[in-house]
Design an enzyme around this catalytic site. Structure first.
Site, short mmCIF file in Angstrom:
data_model
loop_
_atom_site.label_atom_id
_atom_site.label_comp_id
_atom_site.label_asym_id
_atom_site.label_seq_id
_atom_site.Cartn_x
_atom_site.Cartn_y
_atom_site.Cartn_z
N CYS A 238 -5.95 6.79 -0.97
CA CYS A 238 -4.87 7.43 -0.20
C CYS A 238 -4.91 8.94 -0.32
O CYS A 238 -4.71 9.66 0.67
CB CYS A 238 -3.51 6.93 -0.69
SG CYS A 238 -3.29 5.15 -0.67
N ASP A 239 -5.14 9.45 -1.52
CA ASP A 239 -4.91 10.86 -1.80
C ASP A 239 -6.15 11.66 -2.16
O ASP A 239 -6.06 12.88 -2.36
CB ASP A 239 -3.89 10.98 -2.94
CG ASP A 239 -2.56 10.34 -2.59
OD1 ASP A 239 -2.20 10.36 -1.40
OD2 ASP A 239 -1.88 9.83 -3.49
N CYS B 160 -3.45 6.02 -6.20
CA CYS B 160 -4.34 5.57 -5.14
C CYS B 160 -5.30 6.69 -4.74
O CYS B 160 -4.91 7.59 -3.99
CB CYS B 160 -3.52 5.10 -3.93
SG CYS B 160 -4.52 4.56 -2.54
#
Length: 314
Positions: free
Chosen positions: A195-196, A192
């Site tokens: 997300c990261d 992701c």
């Protein structure tokens, strides 16, 4: 796509609507059918000895969705049971730092946040059990009970519920992992970019996959990383003068999106190359080992993040 909080509220609302407010508690009946089963240790365990838990809401899954749903139903005075296979293996549990969840200290790990969620639900009356679910019956015809019409079976006991919520989560991609993928999941391996991505400011990262999802994620990473290696194991080259496309690109890729990615100054396309291994040390990922098609030699790209997007998901 609905947000996580939105999906949690929907699941909790459904449980509240279906489960009656009347609470009959946790019950172990004196007898049951005589067929035998086995416990985790492998020793015979008769059905007469197995605990039967009767509750208003049974939740399969102890991640953030399951724990939040349990918090809602327990506070609504509904007897709630959470069945969690393994709290250490979910997507949140393997996340090293939480930086995009409102109100949470960025130094907190996913495991710590998950433990707080679980404890909060338990404090309001949720019964939390470590258990592997192997079968579910969801109708009165199957369960033989017109009140507890949902039965969840584990090796050690049966949970009979008026309402059932499945919150089993989504753990990255399916398919056989690459060497090093499991070992460095949450320590440089990710599925992701949203997300990261912010963890890789001025770093070098690799994105593997000849899919539109991989292109979208690589584009997102260009906002943070100083270099993005987009690795594809097929020829997805640009259109030639006569309009001929790489065969795989023509079939499965968004042409305009790919042109946008390849025009980014910090993107290097490594095509006709397969991922061999993700390498690293105690600090996390420090490279990906790749091999060009037709070659017998491996090369290592020095990256701190490896984002994998194949047909099996990511």
């Amino acid at each position: 796509m609905k947000s996580l909080a939105g999906r949690i509220r929907v699941a909790a609302s459904l449980a509240l609507a279906v489960a009656a407010p009347r609470c009959l508690g946790f019950v172990t009946p004196p007898s049951a059918a005589s067929s035998a089963t086995y416990n985790y240790a492998g020793s015979p365990l008769s059905m007469q000895d197995m605990e039967v838990i009767e509750c208003d809401v049974a939740i399969v899954g102890g991640g953030p969705a399951g724990c939040t749903c349990a918090l809602y139903t327990s506070r609504a005075n509904l007897r709630t049971v959470v069945l969690d296979k393994n709290p250490a293996t979910g997507a949140l549990a393997i996340t090293s730092h939480i930086a995009n969840y409102p109100g949470v200290d960025r130094t907190m790990s996913g495991a710590e946040l998950l433990e707080q969620m679980k404890n909060q639900a338990v404090e309001y009356g949720t019964r939390y059990e470590r258990a592997q679910v192997f079968m579910v019956d969801v109708s009165g015809d199957e369960t033989g009970d017109d009140v507890y019409t949902k039965c969840v079976y584990t090796p050690d006991y049966t949970v009979k519920a008026r309402s059932l919520v499945l919150a089993t989560g989504a753990m990255g991609r399916s398919g056989k992992p690459f060497p090093g993928e499991k070992e460095f999941l949450g320590q440089g391996v990710s599925y992701c970019a949203t997300c990261d991505g912010a963890f890789y400011v001025d770093s070098e990262v690799a994105v593997y996959g000849a899919t539109t999802e991989a292109i979208e994620e690589a584009l997102y990473l260009t906002k943070f990383a100083k270099r993005v290696y987009w690795i594809t194991n097929v020829d997805v080259g640009r259109s030639s003068g006569d309009g001929v496309l790489g065969i795989e690109r023509n079939k499965v890729l968004d042409e305009d999106l790919m042109d946008t990615l390849l025009d980014c100054p910090n993107v290097e396309h490594v095509e006709r190359t397969r991922l061999v291994e993700i390498v690293g040390d105690m600090s996390g990922v420090n490279g990906v080992k790749v091999r060009a098609l037709g070659s017998d030699e491996d090369a290592v790209l020095p990256v701190e993040g490896a984002f994998i997007y194949l047909a099996g998901g990511g």
